[in-house]
Design an enzyme around this catalytic site. Structure first.
Site: not given
Length: 278
Positions: A158, A129, A174, A59, A54-55
């Site tokens: 957080d 996101e 997550s 890109r 996915d990265g």
């Protein structure tokens, strides 16, 4: 060669480099020029074939954003929710690309604006996101969240994840957010490790404006990460607004299987006992 296709390849995976060489050779054999990112400015590419996880797809979306180029991902990573095919299907991907045998699906994006107390403004965008994260490990941030110009709640946390349906299976998942089918028109706001009674995930209209304010009394500043790739500093007193992106991302779809099947396959979900309509 009158036709050209971008090859976006994971930079360090040997299997990606090997697959890219095979894809490039087959494209040339079919009279199509394989183009790499460094040469993209000189070509009008009709499609991007992405070899990686996915990265790598994220890109590819960055480098083709102004071109409205559809992307088809071949997964060489782990879960690879954005990828359309697995590596063993790469020959079929090339064949379908050559024959233009695919359907282009548009996915929502987010436009992100960070206004700092010193008057500076910085903008970015995201497919999955925009996450507002504390910039000091040992300290939480104090935030106020709002929807459509109205304050909703204030708490220490957080961070806060602001996501698209596509991103619901990424960071938002997550953080405890719901899985949202990609054809649903909505946006998500998911607090992370919030010290508050009312800090549940929110699903809002695609026409809404989601906002997070890093309060001046916050113990530390924040960083806004767009798809985990582009960072904007947000010191105490900053105001972050997120709206539906003006420019969608375009994914080339080769398969007509429903999203349910993809979810089961990617997460290896147990479905034994399911009887369907029988």
């Amino acid at each position: 060669m009158s036709r050209s296709i971008l090859l976006q390849v994971h930079p360090t995976r040997p299997e990606a480099q090997q697959a890219a060489e095979l894809v490039a050779n087959e494209l040339r054999r079919q009279g199509i020029a394989p183009v790499h990112e460094d040469d993209l400015a000189d070509h009008d590419v009709e499609l991007a074939i992405v070899l990686g996880g996915d990265g790598t797809i994220l890109r590819a979306a960055e480098v083709t954003r102004e071109r409205r180029t559809p992307l088809v991902g071949v997964n060489l990573g782990h879960i690879g929710f954005l990828a359309e095919s697995e590596v063993e299907e790469v020959a079929d991907v090339v064949r379908r690309a050559v024959e233009r045998d695919y359907v282009v699906e548009e996915r929502m994006t987010l436009d992100v604006t960070v206004s700092r107390p010193d008057g500076t403004v910085e903008r970015s965008w995201a497919i999955n996101e925009a996450s507002v994260e504390k910039d000091e490990r040992a300290r939480m941030i104090e935030v106020a969240i709002g929807i459509d110009g109205r304050g909703l709640s204030t708490f220490g946390c957080d961070g806060v994840v602001l996501a698209t349906p596509t991103g619901s299976t990424a960071y938002a998942f997550s953080a405890g957010g719901p899985v949202v089918w990609p054809d649903v028109e909505a946006m998500l706001l998911v607090p992370t490790s919030a010290h508050a009674l009312f800090a549940r995930p929110l699903v809002v209209a695609p026409t809404s404006t989601m906002a997070v304010e890093v309060l001046a009394r916050s113990f530390s500043g924040a960083q806004v990460w767009c798809d985990g790739r582009r960072r904007i500093d947000a010191p105490p007193g900053s105001h972050i607004e997120v709206v539906r992106g003006a420019e969608p991302v375009r994914l080339a779809r080769l398969h007509t299987a429903p999203f349910t099947d993809r979810l089961v396959r990617k997460f290896d979900l147990p479905v034994s006992g399911w009887r369907g309509d029988s």
